[in-house]
Design a protein around this motif. Structure first.
Motif, PDB file in Angstrom:
ATOM      1  N   UNK A 198      10.096   0.952 -58.557  1.00 61.55           N
ATOM      2  CA  UNK A 198      11.249  -0.083 -58.315  1.00 61.55           C
ATOM      3  C   UNK A 198      11.067  -1.106 -57.568  1.00 61.55           C
ATOM      4  N   UNK A 199      10.379  -1.330 -56.708  1.00 59.95           N
ATOM      5  CA  UNK A 199      10.148  -2.366 -55.598  1.00 59.95           C
ATOM      6  C   UNK A 199       8.987  -3.440 -55.995  1.00 59.95           C
ATOM      7  N   UNK A 200       9.021  -4.500 -55.473  1.00 55.67           N
ATOM      8  CA  UNK A 200       8.081  -5.472 -55.766  1.00 55.67           C
ATOM      9  C   UNK A 200       6.696  -5.157 -55.321  1.00 55.67           C
ATOM     10  N   UNK A 201       6.505  -3.939 -55.123  1.00 57.70           N
ATOM     11  CA  UNK A 201       5.156  -3.586 -54.652  1.00 57.70           C
ATOM     12  C   UNK A 201       4.696  -2.689 -55.996  1.00 57.70           C
ATOM     13  N   UNK A 202       5.497  -2.218 -56.773  1.00 60.47           N
ATOM     14  CA  UNK A 202       5.206  -1.574 -57.908  1.00 60.47           C
ATOM     15  C   UNK A 202       4.239  -2.327 -59.023  1.00 60.47           C
ATOM     16  N   UNK A 203       3.077  -1.535 -59.347  1.00 62.26           N
ATOM     17  CA  UNK A 203       2.351  -2.384 -60.448  1.00 62.26           C
ATOM     18  C   UNK A 203       2.777  -2.364 -61.877  1.00 62.26           C
ATOM     19  N   UNK A 204       3.950  -1.628 -62.156  1.00 59.11           N
ATOM     20  CA  UNK A 204       4.377  -1.362 -63.315  1.00 59.11           C
ATOM     21  C   UNK A 204       4.897  -2.832 -63.952  1.00 59.11           C
ATOM     22  N   UNK A 205       5.295  -3.845 -63.155  1.00 56.97           N
ATOM     23  CA  UNK A 205       5.793  -4.961 -63.567  1.00 56.97           C
ATOM     24  C   UNK A 205       7.183  -5.140 -64.023  1.00 56.97           C
ATOM     25  N   UNK A 206       7.987  -4.269 -63.357  1.00 56.88           N
ATOM     26  CA  UNK A 206       9.337  -3.934 -63.822  1.00 56.88           C
ATOM     27  C   UNK A 206      10.194  -5.346 -63.455  1.00 56.88           C
ATOM     28  N   UNK A 207       9.888  -6.171 -62.438  1.00 57.88           N
ATOM     29  CA  UNK A 207      10.595  -7.277 -62.061  1.00 57.88           C
ATOM     30  C   UNK A 207      10.307  -8.470 -63.258  1.00 57.88           C
ATOM     31  N   UNK A 208       9.207  -8.536 -63.451  1.00 59.03           N
ATOM     32  CA  UNK A 208       8.995  -9.663 -64.423  1.00 59.03           C
ATOM     33  C   UNK A 208       9.756  -9.120 -65.842  1.00 59.03           C
ATOM     34  N   UNK A 209       9.389  -8.030 -66.259  1.00 59.66           N
ATOM     35  CA  UNK A 209      10.140  -7.482 -67.570  1.00 59.66           C
ATOM     36  C   UNK A 209      11.657  -7.573 -67.396  1.00 59.66           C
ATOM     37  N   UNK A 210      12.457  -7.425 -66.156  1.00 60.09           N
ATOM     38  CA  UNK A 210      13.658  -7.537 -66.225  1.00 60.09           C
ATOM     39  C   UNK A 210      14.025  -9.127 -66.244  1.00 60.09           C
ATOM     40  N   UNK A 211      13.599 -10.097 -65.371  1.00 58.62           N
ATOM     41  CA  UNK A 211      13.581 -11.327 -65.118  1.00 58.62           C
ATOM     42  C   UNK A 211      13.398 -12.097 -66.396  1.00 58.62           C
ATOM     43  N   UNK A 212      12.437 -11.865 -66.811  1.00 59.48           N
ATOM     44  CA  UNK A 212      11.810 -12.791 -67.984  1.00 59.48           C
ATOM     45  C   UNK A 212      11.759 -12.107 -69.398  1.00 59.48           C
ATOM     46  N   UNK A 213      11.812 -10.849 -69.711  1.00 61.37           N
ATOM     47  CA  UNK A 213      11.664 -10.412 -70.851  1.00 61.37           C
ATOM     48  C   UNK A 213      12.830  -9.714 -71.458  1.00 61.37           C
ATOM     49  N   UNK A 214      13.898  -9.343 -70.537  1.00 64.00           N
ATOM     50  CA  UNK A 214      15.252  -8.928 -70.788  1.00 64.00           C
ATOM     51  C   UNK A 214      15.233  -7.505 -70.769  1.00 64.00           C
ATOM     52  N   UNK A 215      14.425  -6.840 -70.137  1.00 67.30           N
ATOM     53  CA  UNK A 215      14.353  -5.324 -70.193  1.00 67.30           C
ATOM     54  C   UNK A 215      15.535  -4.862 -69.275  1.00 67.30           C
ATOM     55  N   UNK A 216      15.816  -3.643 -69.280  1.00 70.40           N
ATOM     56  CA  UNK A 216      17.241  -3.215 -68.663  1.00 70.40           C
ATOM     57  C   UNK A 216      17.131  -3.237 -67.022  1.00 70.40           C
ATOM     58  N   UNK A 228      12.131  -4.980 -50.062  1.00 71.44           N
ATOM     59  CA  UNK A 228      11.018  -4.661 -51.044  1.00 71.44           C
ATOM     60  C   UNK A 228      11.917  -4.394 -52.366  1.00 71.44           C
ATOM     61  N   UNK A 229      13.318  -4.469 -52.441  1.00 69.93           N
ATOM     62  CA  UNK A 229      14.019  -4.267 -53.635  1.00 69.93           C
ATOM     63  C   UNK A 229      15.255  -5.484 -53.617  1.00 69.93           C
ATOM     64  N   UNK A 230      14.816  -6.450 -53.964  1.00 66.39           N
ATOM     65  CA  UNK A 230      15.448  -7.676 -54.054  1.00 66.39           C
ATOM     66  C   UNK A 230      16.188  -7.609 -55.643  1.00 66.39           C
ATOM     67  N   UNK A 231      17.192  -8.492 -55.788  1.00 64.48           N
ATOM     68  CA  UNK A 231      17.789  -8.654 -56.840  1.00 64.48           C
ATOM     69  C   UNK A 231      17.026  -9.215 -57.915  1.00 64.48           C
ATOM     70  N   UNK A 232      16.895  -8.717 -59.295  1.00 64.37           N
ATOM     71  CA  UNK A 232      16.098  -9.295 -60.051  1.00 64.37           C
ATOM     72  C   UNK A 232      16.210 -10.436 -60.340  1.00 64.37           C
ATOM     73  N   UNK A 233      15.105 -11.332 -60.488  1.00 69.91           N
ATOM     74  CA  UNK A 233      15.315 -12.747 -60.663  1.00 69.91           C
ATOM     75  C   UNK A 233      13.842 -13.511 -60.674  1.00 69.91           C
ATOM     76  N   UNK A 234      13.752 -14.628 -61.003  1.00 74.56           N
ATOM     77  CA  UNK A 234      12.302 -15.425 -60.906  1.00 74.56           C
ATOM     78  C   UNK A 234      11.551 -15.427 -60.000  1.00 74.56           C
ATOM     79  N   UNK A 235      12.225 -15.556 -58.733  1.00 73.73           N
ATOM     80  CA  UNK A 235      11.541 -15.322 -57.537  1.00 73.73           C
ATOM     81  C   UNK A 235      11.203 -14.237 -57.228  1.00 73.73           C
ATOM     82  N   UNK A 236      11.753 -12.982 -57.305  1.00 72.81           N
ATOM     83  CA  UNK A 236      11.288 -11.649 -57.277  1.00 72.81           C
ATOM     84  C   UNK A 236      10.115 -11.415 -58.230  1.00 72.81           C
TER      85      UNK A 236
END
Length: 274
Positions: A198-216, A228-236
């Motif tokens: 759930x952080x920007x260190x996770x290799x899952x890619x949750x932040x790109x998926x939420x910010x750019x792909x519309x994931x939950x 390490x857990x900023x609000x989802x956005x392009x920067x994060x």
């Protein structure tokens, strides 16, 4: 430069052929990829989404969760095979040196492993595009491969290869799966164990998926607070991708240093190779 490129290209092509012919890759990667597809097509949390983009974003994360774990299991022994005493010294005499050869070894095997995984995501994106009457889901699928699957796969490949150098390959394969799910699924909000999930260190890619792909939103942050857990956005999302690739570079150079140390510690013996 020409000799270096030839060394990378030669290692890449050789390892790609070896990976394609090996049974371990397909016996681990294909069943887990099939499981991910089954979950993506049958789970209400994925298939039940009205937004085509969000459905593709969540599908990419589900595929990444299972397929990348299988990729790590399959490729954990790639570097170990090239670091045996005697063989490493012979390979170091080839044009380009150890670092370029190591890059070719990992890239060749990784490229073969990514083909079926990427194809699955793109095919699902194309199917959703046909159903929805818009090309957006297919574009999101391609974007998901580039921003979620590829960085995660690069980090997993280098990490698994490093573990395969540090311990018996069978142990590395078990450990790499445990650590992958610890870093991608074990949320500290549910289990009191520190985890990058759930952080920007996770290799899952949750932040790109939420910010750019519309994931939950659940895939980024997981209700955590802090740097390490900023609000989802392009920067994060960009930060997440960069940090995953930086970790892959750290694993790669650690593996290179380890192979060089092994070569120095076990010099070629006259009676062994002559």
């Amino acid at each position: 430069m020409t000799a270096m490129w030839c060394a990378v290209q030669g290692s890449f092509c050789y390892e790609a052929r070896m990976a394609a012919r090996g049974r371990v890759l397909w016996l681990t990667l294909l069943p887990l990829t099939a499981l991910a597809v089954l979950l993506a097509l049958s789970s209400p949390a994925v298939a039940g989404q009205d937004d085509p983009a969000g459905r593709i974003g969540t599908t990419v994360l589900v595929v990444n969760t299972f397929a990348t774990a299988g990729l790590g299991v399959a490729l954990a022994g790639r570097l170990n095979q090239h670091s045996a005493p005697g063989l490493a010294e012979v390979l170091d005499t080839t044009p380009g040196g150890g670092t370029t050869r190591l890059a070719g070894v990992l890239a060749g095997a990784l490229a073969v492993a990514l083909v079926p995984v990427s194809a699955v995501v793109v095919v699902i994106g194309a199917a959703v595009s046909i159903r929805s009457g818009t090309a957006a889901p297919l574009a999101y699928a391609v974007l998901g491969v580039l921003t979620v699957l590829v960085p995660a796969a690069v980090a997993m490949t280098t990490f698994a290869g490093l573990l395969g150098l540090l311990m018996p390959v069978i142990v590395a394969r078990v450990l790499v799966v445990a650590l992958w799910f610890w870093a991608t699924q074990l949320s500290p909000s549910f289990v009191p164990v520190p985890s990058p999930t759930g952080t920007v260190l996770s290799p899952l890619g949750g932040y790109p998926a939420v910010a750019w792909l519309g994931a939950r939103r659940i895939w980024a942050g997981r209700g955590l607070d802090g740097v390490l857990s900023p609000a989802p956005g392009s920067g994060a999302a960009v930060l997440n991708v960069v940090l995953v690739l930086v970790s892959a570079a750290v694993f790669f150079f650690a593996a290179r240093l380890l192979t060089a140390w092994r070569a120095d510690r076990h010099p070629t013996q006259d009676g062994a190779l002559r």
